[in-house]
Design an enzyme around this catalytic site. Structure first.
Site, short mmCIF file in Angstrom:
data_model
loop_
_atom_site.label_atom_id
_atom_site.label_comp_id
_atom_site.label_asym_id
_atom_site.label_seq_id
_atom_site.Cartn_x
_atom_site.Cartn_y
_atom_site.Cartn_z
N CYS A 2 0.89 -1.17 0.00
CA CYS A 2 0.00 0.00 0.00
C CYS A 2 0.92 1.21 0.00
O CYS A 2 2.13 1.07 0.14
CB CYS A 2 -0.85 0.06 1.27
SG CYS A 2 -1.87 -1.39 1.54
N ARG A 28 1.32 1.80 -5.93
CA ARG A 28 1.47 0.84 -4.83
C ARG A 28 0.14 0.21 -4.43
O ARG A 28 0.10 -0.68 -3.57
CB ARG A 28 2.07 1.53 -3.60
CG ARG A 28 3.41 2.16 -3.84
CD ARG A 28 3.93 2.81 -2.58
NE ARG A 28 4.17 1.82 -1.55
CZ ARG A 28 5.30 1.15 -1.40
NH1 ARG A 28 6.30 1.38 -2.21
NH2 ARG A 28 5.44 0.26 -0.43
N TRP A 75 -3.90 -1.55 -1.16
CA TRP A 75 -3.90 -2.80 -1.94
C TRP A 75 -4.24 -3.86 -0.91
O TRP A 75 -3.39 -4.25 -0.11
CB TRP A 75 -2.50 -3.04 -2.54
CG TRP A 75 -2.44 -4.17 -3.50
CD1 TRP A 75 -1.92 -5.41 -3.27
CD2 TRP A 75 -2.89 -4.17 -4.87
NE1 TRP A 75 -2.01 -6.16 -4.41
CE2 TRP A 75 -2.60 -5.43 -5.40
CE3 TRP A 75 -3.50 -3.22 -5.68
CZ2 TRP A 75 -2.90 -5.77 -6.71
CZ3 TRP A 75 -3.80 -3.56 -6.98
CH2 TRP A 75 -3.50 -4.82 -7.48
N ASN A 101 1.26 0.28 5.86
CA ASN A 101 1.64 -0.58 4.73
C ASN A 101 2.38 -1.77 5.32
O ASN A 101 3.36 -1.59 6.03
CB ASN A 101 2.56 0.19 3.77
CG ASN A 101 3.28 -0.73 2.81
OD1 ASN A 101 2.72 -1.73 2.38
ND2 ASN A 101 4.51 -0.41 2.49
N GLY A 102 1.89 -2.99 5.03
CA GLY A 102 2.55 -4.19 5.54
C GLY A 102 1.53 -5.17 6.06
O GLY A 102 0.35 -5.09 5.73
N GLU A 479 8.40 -21.40 -17.67
CA GLU A 479 8.22 -19.99 -17.30
C GLU A 479 9.37 -19.15 -17.84
O GLU A 479 9.15 -18.02 -18.31
CB GLU A 479 8.10 -19.88 -15.77
CG GLU A 479 8.02 -18.48 -15.22
CD GLU A 479 6.86 -17.63 -15.75
OE1 GLU A 479 5.97 -18.15 -16.44
OE2 GLU A 479 6.88 -16.41 -15.49
N LYS A 483 8.92 -15.95 -20.47
CA LYS A 483 9.46 -14.59 -20.25
C LYS A 483 10.23 -14.15 -21.49
O LYS A 483 10.05 -13.04 -21.98
CB LYS A 483 10.39 -14.54 -19.04
CG LYS A 483 9.79 -14.69 -17.67
CD LYS A 483 8.85 -13.59 -17.24
CE LYS A 483 7.46 -13.81 -17.70
NZ LYS A 483 6.43 -14.20 -16.84
N GLU A 486 7.84 -13.66 -24.67
CA GLU A 486 6.89 -12.53 -24.68
C GLU A 486 7.60 -11.18 -24.73
O GLU A 486 7.04 -10.21 -25.21
CB GLU A 486 5.93 -12.59 -23.49
CG GLU A 486 6.55 -12.40 -22.13
CD GLU A 486 5.55 -12.53 -20.99
OE1 GLU A 486 4.35 -12.31 -21.21
OE2 GLU A 486 5.98 -12.86 -19.87
N HIS A 502 12.47 -36.71 -28.19
CA HIS A 502 11.35 -37.21 -28.99
C HIS A 502 10.90 -36.18 -30.02
O HIS A 502 9.72 -36.11 -30.34
CB HIS A 502 10.17 -37.58 -28.07
CG HIS A 502 10.53 -38.67 -27.09
ND1 HIS A 502 10.63 -39.99 -27.44
CD2 HIS A 502 10.86 -38.59 -25.78
CE1 HIS A 502 10.99 -40.70 -26.38
NE2 HIS A 502 11.14 -39.87 -25.36
N LYS A 602 -1.94 -6.67 -19.48
CA LYS A 602 -1.68 -7.21 -18.14
C LYS A 602 -2.80 -8.14 -17.70
O LYS A 602 -2.58 -9.14 -17.06
CB LYS A 602 -1.53 -6.04 -17.16
CG LYS A 602 -1.11 -6.46 -15.77
CD LYS A 602 0.33 -6.93 -15.74
CE LYS A 602 0.73 -7.53 -14.41
NZ LYS A 602 1.91 -8.41 -14.55
C1 F6R Z 1 3.10 -13.65 -18.51
C2 F6R Z 1 1.85 -13.20 -17.98
C3 F6R Z 1 0.61 -13.86 -18.45
C4 F6R Z 1 -0.36 -14.06 -17.27
C5 F6R Z 1 -1.69 -14.64 -17.76
C6 F6R Z 1 -2.62 -14.92 -16.61
O1 F6R Z 1 4.19 -12.92 -18.03
O2 F6R Z 1 1.81 -12.29 -17.19
O3 F6R Z 1 0.88 -15.06 -19.06
O4 F6R Z 1 0.24 -14.92 -16.37
O5 F6R Z 1 -2.30 -13.74 -18.64
O6 F6R Z 1 -2.89 -13.78 -15.87
P1 F6R Z 1 -3.51 -13.85 -14.42
O7 F6R Z 1 -2.50 -14.50 -13.53
O8 F6R Z 1 -3.80 -12.44 -14.06
O9 F6R Z 1 -4.76 -14.67 -14.53
#
Ligand code: F6R
Length: 607
Positions: A2, A28, A75, A101-102, A479, A483, A486, A502, A602
Site C-alpha cells: 500500500c 502501490r 492494496w 503498509n505491511g 516460465e 518470459k 513474450e 522425442h 496485463k
Molecule cells: C506472462 C503473464 C501472463 C499471465 C496470464 C494470466 O508474463 O503475465 O501469461 O500470467 O495472462 O494472468 P492472471 O494470472 O492475471 O490470470
C-alpha cells in the site's frame, strides 16, 4: 503493498498535498483511499473504496483542511476492499488515526486481547489493532510518542505506520519494520511516505528510516529514535536527484527490473499467508475426490510446480489444466466432490473465470489465489488467499509468479502434514527453506545480475533458445521460456528434458543455445544424460545450476550458479530469477521495452 503519506505544515492545508502524494503512490495500490487530518481539535477522516479520483469525486478528499494529516492508498491484504476496511483507522474515541503498509502477523491475538478489555472494532483489517493498542497506552498515562513506541514493540510482521493524535495535534509519529518509509524535510513543513515521489514536488531532501526506527515529525523538526530503546539517532538528509518518473521506479530503468528486485520482500510477504487459510484449503483438497488446478500463462506454470509438489510431498493427485481447456476437456468430470483451485494474479482473466464459473455450476468447491483482493476470482471463491505482492506494473509477471509458487508450496506442506505423509525431518527442511528464501533471492540478485546480463548480451544474435528441466524444474523452464518469448518475440522452446529427444533434438545444430535448469535435486542424475545428448549435437549449454554442482558445471559453456542445497520444492522460486533477468536483458539489448511487450495486456479479459 500500500502507499502511506503524512504531512505536517507550518501554514496552509494538507488536503491537496496529501491528495497529490497519494496520486504519486497509486502504483502501490488503488482499491481504496483515505485521508485524516486534525481540524478544530478533532480528527476528520474521509475514506472509501475505489480509485483516488473516484473517491475524490464523491468525498472531495483534497478539500480536507488542517496543517497535519495522513493518507493511504490501499492494496487489500486483510479484509476485502470496502469503506470500513479503507485506511486511516481510528481508535474507539477517534483520538488516534493510523495508516499502514505491511502485514501485522499477530493481529488476531492482539485483537482478542483488546476486545476482551472493551475495544470495539469497525473493520476486518490487521491495521486497526494498532490504533486501539495506542489508545490503550494513552489510557495508561503514556504520551503519544511513547504510546506508539510501546505499541510497535508488541507487533510482529511488516509495517510502515504513520499516526496522528488529537491530544498532541502538532506531530506525526511514524515507525517502520521491513516496509519502506522515507522522510522528506522541507522549508514549509515535513513529510513522510512509503516512497520519495510522494513528496518530491515539495522537497528534495530525504532521510531513510531504517529497520525498527521511529520518526517524530513536527512542522519545524524531524527527530529519529530506535523503537526498542527509545534512544535518539541522528542522520543527515540526502539530496534526491531523481525525476518523479525515475523515482516511481526507485531508480530502476524499468518496472520489470524493479519488480524482479522486489522479490525478497514479495516472497516474504507471500509466506506470511495466515495458516488458517492454508488449513481451510488443505481440508477442502483433502476431502475432495478430484482436484484441478486452473490458470493461464505464468499462473499456470505456478500450478505445474504445485501439481508436482502436491503429488510428491502430499501424495495427492491433482490435475493442472490450462483454464481455457478446462470445461471442454474436464467439465464432464466435475461434480460436488470436485475442488478447483484457480490461480490468477489479476483475478480477472476471463478464461480462468469462465472455467471457475463452469465448475461452480457443476457443484465444485472453488479455491482461489489472487494478487487482487476483491477481484472477481476472490468473489467467486469459497476460500481465497491474497498473494500480497502489491501491484505489478510490468506486463510480464515476475514477483507474482514467485509469490504464487511460495503460497502453493506452503499449501502442499500443510496438506502433507494434515495427511501425515511427511517425515518430520523433511518438514523441518522445508520450513528452514521458507525462512531462507528471501536471503537466497537477495544473494543471487546482488551477486549475479551482471553475469546474467553479460551472457544475455553475448547471445543476443541467436534467433531461438531452448529451455529444458526435469521434475520441479519443468515449470521453471516453461516460465523462463515464456518470459523470453513474450519480451523478445523470439520463438523459444521449452520441454521436460527427457522429452526433448522425442522431436526437439532435430532442431539442435552447432551453437544452438540450450538452457538447462538443473538444481541438484532428486532428478539431477537423469538430466546429466540430457545435457550430454545436447552437447553431442553441438548445442551451447547454459547451465543454471547449484553453486556446488560438479558434472553439469563441467559440461556447460556458460554457468549461472545459485545458492546451494535449496529444497527441490522451492527451486522454481530461486531458479526463475536468472531466467527473468536473462529475458529482461535480451529484450533491452534488442531495443524493446520490457514493460510493454507488443500485443499483450496485463489482464486478459476477452476470450
Ligand atoms: C506472462 C503473464 C501472463 C499471465 C496470464 C494470466 O508474463 O503475465 O501469461 O500470467 O495472462 O494472468 P492472471 O494470472 O492475471 O490470470
Amino acid at each position: 503493498m500500500c502507499g502511506i503519506s503524512a504531512v505536517v505544515l507550518k501554514n496552509g492545508t494538507v488536503g491537496p498535498i496529501l491528495y497529490d502524494s497519494l496520486k504519486r503512490l497509486e502504483y502501490r495500490g488503488y482499491d481504496s483511499v483515505g485521508e485524516a487530518a486534525i481540524n478544530g481539535g478533532g480528527i476528520v477522516v474521509k475514506k472509501d473504496r475505489g480509485k483516488i479520483d473516484e473517491v475524490e469525486r464523491t468525498l472531495h478528499i483534497s478539500d480536507l483542511t488542517g496543517v497535519i494529516g495522513i493518507g493511504h492508498t490501499r492494496w487489500a491484504t486483510h479484509g476485502a476492499p470496502s469503506k470500513e476496511n479503507a485506511h486511516p483507522h481510528t481508535d474507539c474515541k477517534g483520538q488516534v488515526a493510523v495508516v499502514h503498509n505491511g502485514i501485522i502477523e499477530n493481529f488476531m491475538l492482539l485483537r482478542q486481547e483488546l476486545e476482551a478489555v472493551g475495544h470495539e472494532f469497525k473493520s476486518r483489517t490487521d491495521t486497526e489493532v494498532v490504533a486501539h493498542l495506542v489508545e490503550e497506552n494513552l489510557k495508561s498515562g503514556m504520551g503519544f510518542v511513547e504510546a506508539v513506541r510501546s505499541a510497535a514493540n508488541r507487533l510482529t510482521g511488516a509495517y510502515a505506520l504513520a499516526f496522528i493524535c488529537s491530544l498532541e495535534p502538532d506531530k506525526v509519529v511514524a515507525v517502520r519494520r521491513e516496509s519502506p518509509l522515507v522522510i522528506g524535510t522541507g522549508t514549509d513543513g515535513n513529510y513522510c511516505a512509503s516512497d520519495v515521489p510522494a513528496f518530491l514536488s515539495r522537497t528534495k531532501l530525504a532521510i531513510h528510516l531504517e529497520e525498527d526506527e521511529m520518526a517524530v515529525l513536527t512542522a519545524d523538526h524531524v527527530k529519529l529514535y530506535k523503537v526498542d530503546t527509545g534512544e535518539e539517532i541522528s542522520r543527515e538528509p540526502f539530496k534526491v536527484d531523481w525525476s518523479v518518473e525515475t523515482a516511481l521506479k526507485t531508480g530502476y530503468p524499468h518496472f520489470m527490473l524493479k519488480e524482479i528486485h522486489e522479490q525478497p520482500l514479495s516472497v516474504r510477504n507471500a509466506l506470511r499467508t495466515h495458516p488458517i487459510y492454508l488449513e481451510l484449503m488443505a481440508s477442502a483438497i483433502n476431502r475432495a475426490k478430484k482436484v484441478f488446478l486452473l490458470a493461464c500463462g505464468t499462473s499456470y506454470h505456478a500450478c505445474l510446480a504445485a501439481a508436482y509438489a502436491f503429488s510428491n510431498l502430499a501424495k495427492v493427485e491433482v490435475t493442472p489444466v490450462v483454464a481455457s481447456e478446462f470445461i471442454d476437456g474436464y467439465g464432464a468430470l466435475v461434480d460436488s466432490d470436485t475442488v478447483v483451485l484457480a490461480v490468477s494474479q489479476s483475478g480477472e482473466t476471463i478464461d480462468t473465470l469462465s472455467a471457475v464459473r463452469g465448475a461452480k455450476d457443476r457443484g465444485a468447491t472453488v479455491l482461489g489465489i489472487s494478487n487482487v483482493m476483491g477481484s472477481t476470482l476472490t468473489r467467486l471463491s469459497d476460500v481465497y488467499i491474497g498473494q500480497n505482492s502489491g501491484p505489478e506494473m510490468g506486463v510480464a509477471a515476475t514477483k507474482t509468479f514467485t509469490a504464487q509458487v511460495s503460497i502453493l508450496a506452503k499449501l502442499a506442506l500443510a496438506l502433507a502434514k494434515k495427511r501425515e505423509v511427511i517425515p518430520q525431518s523433511q518438514s523441518e527442511l522445508l520450513e528452514n527453506g521458507f525462512n531462507e528464501l528471501p536471503d537466497w533471492i537477495s544473494t543471487f540478485l546482488s551477486t549475479q545480475e551482471r553475469h546474467v546480463k553479460r551472457i544475455a548480451e553475448k547471445y543476443l544474435d541467436r534467433r531461438s533458445f531452448c529451455f529444458l528441466g526435469r521434475g520441479m524444474s519443468v515449470a521453471t523452464a516453461l516460465e523462463g521460456r515464456l518470459k523470453l518469448l513474450e519480451l523478445s518475440y523470439l520463438p523459444a522452446i521449452a520441454y521436460p528434458a527427457g522429452e526433448s529427444k522425442h522431436g526437439f533434438i532435430s532442431v539442435v545444430e552447432d551453437g544452438y543455445p540450450v538452457i538447462f535448469v538443473a538444481p541438484k535435486d532428486e532428478v539431477y542424475s537423469k538430466i546429466i544424460g540430457n545435457v550430454m545428448e545436447m552437447k553431442a549435437r553441438g548445442a551451447k549449454v547454459i547451465g543454471v545450476i547449484d553453486e556446488e554442482d560438479g558434472e553439469i558445471s563441467t559440461l556447460s559453456d556458460e554457468k549461472i550458479t545459485l545458492p546451494p542445497r535449496i529444497p527441490s520444492l522451492l527451486t522454481p522460486i530461486v531458479y526463475i530469477l536468472p531466467l527473468q533477468l536473462f529475458a529482461y536483458y535480451v529484450a533491452v539489448g534488442k531495443g524493446y521495452d520490457p514493460d510493454f511487450p507488443r500485443n499483450l495486456a496485463k489482464s486478459v479479459t476477452v476470450h
